[in-house]
Design an enzyme around this catalytic site. Structure first.
Site, PDB file in Angstrom:
ATOM      1  N   LYS A 319       0.827  -1.210   0.000  1.00  0.00           N
ATOM      2  CA  LYS A 319       0.000   0.000   0.000  1.00  0.00           C
ATOM      3  C   LYS A 319       0.860   1.259   0.000  1.00  0.00           C
ATOM      4  O   LYS A 319       0.534   2.257  -0.647  1.00  0.00           O
ATOM      5  CB  LYS A 319      -0.927  -0.013   1.221  1.00  0.00           C
ATOM      6  CG  LYS A 319      -1.852   1.189   1.334  1.00  0.00           C
ATOM      7  CD  LYS A 319      -2.860   1.225   0.210  1.00  0.00           C
ATOM      8  CE  LYS A 319      -3.804   2.404   0.363  1.00  0.00           C
ATOM      9  NZ  LYS A 319      -4.676   2.559  -0.825  1.00  0.00           N
ATOM     10  N   GLU A 320       1.979   1.220   0.725  1.00  0.00           N
ATOM     11  CA  GLU A 320       2.837   2.392   0.840  1.00  0.00           C
ATOM     12  C   GLU A 320       3.696   2.626  -0.408  1.00  0.00           C
ATOM     13  O   GLU A 320       3.840   3.748  -0.867  1.00  0.00           O
ATOM     14  CB  GLU A 320       3.741   2.262   2.073  1.00  0.00           C
ATOM     15  CG  GLU A 320       3.014   2.420   3.395  1.00  0.00           C
ATOM     16  CD  GLU A 320       2.546   3.855   3.616  1.00  0.00           C
ATOM     17  OE1 GLU A 320       3.169   4.780   3.076  1.00  0.00           O
ATOM     18  OE2 GLU A 320       1.533   4.047   4.329  1.00  0.00           O
TER      19      GLU A 320
END
Length: 466
Positions: A319-320
């Site tokens: 996600k990051e």
């Protein structure tokens, strides 16, 4: 004189004997699993907030490639859930009877597997309008005696997936043409049967042409040219007592066919064979390699320090940064876990582009956040959501929402109560409240962030071994 003890024993024996010899009361036979389906229709699903769908883990249905969830059925279902205004939860099953059982129990709402509709299956479920057409083909190796006509199946052994229409179809062919085909049913996926052919564990299998063609693009030795049945309509299944859900799905199907969305997806997964090859033969595909990223080992080590399932930490890393150790955000966050310069310095990261350092710094920050929330949120599962939200927006903003939940008498140990106020932190009447110390925040973005990390984690749990 009669011995009273003898009389007592005799009477008890007679009574007990009469009792044991009495015919048992007739009991009603157990209903079949499909006869009393759970009462869950569209309104109940809307109220619950998510749709539960059964899919297969295959190169055409649902899989992970380089950390991203993909698949033709997966993307269709995601679009359907968006149209219905609910979330999506997926269940992977190979056993078709088990899929119908879960559907009727109410553990699933839709079986998104391509079914040819027949009278037998109509006992188990209702079926949508056709989602497409499928023909079936024989899968064989090019280096064995090549079969190019149905009569050549005489006395051959063909392994097929249990519970499919293939059994009746092949049996009918065998009987009508006196082929004496030996059928072997296996409780496994179509893709596994294809792999068994490739490995020379079996000689032949029968599958739908879409999955056959995709697999033939990355197994050079496969031949899928012999068509065993013409194209027939295929549909998805819902409970027989869910007419509103069925109508909503049919309306959605009509819409995506008219707009061309389904055709675009079909081209993505079936026409572009080069992309299909890379997505499904990669070491980072849940279909073939079972890895999520290049960094699985250091992610597992970091997760051990946190006491987390490593797949949850992998979902956060994806996600990051999408597993890009050189990633830089518009705000200046860098590395696998997208740490800001002040955080890098605080947790001892000197080279943020070094994946080992970046991950170690991120894990140290997560451990700090874990300690911050430990007393306020004792339950580990709930606390992780507070940690993820704090990682995204800062623990000061999450603490503000926690204070507001406390102010209004909500259980502050439950994420959904705190998330409610976090979502409202962009509203002046909320961020100007005296209980709020950190001011304005786009809290709704953070709540969605937590939901998306957890959604990806759920996919990883289903598709990737612990």
């Amino acid at each position: 004189m009669v011995d009273t003890r003898f009389v007592f024993v005799f009477v008890v024996s007679v009574l007990f004997g009469m009792q044991t010899c009495a015919p048992p009361e007739a009991s009603e036979p157990e209903p079949e699993f499909w006869e009393n389906p759970a009462e869950i229709d569209y309104d109940a699903i809307k109220k619950r907030g998510y749709l539960r769908a059964i899919v297969d883990n295959s190169s055409t249905s649902y899989y992970i490639y380089r950390g991203r969830t993909m698949g033709y059925e997966f993307e269709l279902l995601r679009n359907l859930a968006n149209q219905l205004g609910v979330g999506l939860r997926l269940i992977v099953r190979h056993d078709l009877e088990d899929a119908f059982r879960l559907l009727n129990k109410g553990s699933a709402d839709i079986v998104a597997i391509n079914f040819e509709v027949n009278e037998e299956r109509k006992k188990y479920a209702s079926f949508t309008d056709p989602v497409g057409q499928m023909k079936t083909v024989l899968v064989q190796r090019k280096d064995q005696t090549h079969l190019d006509s149905i009569p050549q199946l005489r006395q051959k052994k063909i392994s097929i997936k249990r519970g499919t229409v293939y059994q009746k179809r092949l049996q009918s062919l065998s009987d009508s043409l006196e082929l004496n085909i030996a059928l072997q049913e296996e409780n496994t996926s179509l893709e596994d049967l294809i792999t068994q052919v490739v490995r020379e564990e079996i000689d032949y299998t029968m599958v739908d042409d879409d999955i056959a063609l995709v697999n033939a693009t990355y197994y050079d030795n496969l031949d899928v040219s012999l068509v065993l049945s013409p194209a027939n309509p295929v549909s998805w299944a819902v409970r027989k007592n869910a007419p509103d859900l069925l109508q909503s799905i049919n309306e959605w199907l009509s819409r995506i066919k008219k707009t061309g969305y389904q055709a675009i997806l079909f081209n993505k997964y079936f026409e572009n064979k080069k992309n299909s090859y890379y997505r499904t033969s990669s070491a980072f595909s849940s279909v073939s390699g079972g890895r999520i990223s290049n960094y699985d080992e250091i992610i597992k080590s970091g997760a051990d320090q946190l006491g987390w399932d490593w797949r949850l930490l992998a979902a956060l890393v994806y996600k990051e940064s999408r597993f890009n150790h050189n990633a830089v955000s518009y705000a200046g966050a860098v590395g696998l876990l997208q740490l800001m310069p002040v955080t890098l310095q605080r947790f001892g990261v000197t080279d943020p582009n070094n994946p080992n350092e970046s991950l170690r710094g991120g894990v140290n920050y997560l451990r700090y956040l874990d300690g911050f929330w430990m007393e306020r949120v004792p339950d580990n599962t709930q606390r992780i959501k507070f940690i993820l939200a704090s990682y995204n927006v800062g623990h000061g903003h999450v603490q503000d929402a926690w204070r507001l939940a406390y102010k209004y008498g909500k259980d502050t140990r439950r994420w959904e109560n705190v998330a409610y106020y976090l979502e409202k932190k962009s509203q002046p009447e909320i961020y100007r409240d005296p209980w709020v110390k950190s001011g304005y925040a786009k809290g709704h973005v953070t709540v969605r962030y937590v939901r998306e990390v957890y959604g990806l984690y759920e996919s990883y749990k289903v598709l990737v071994d612990f």
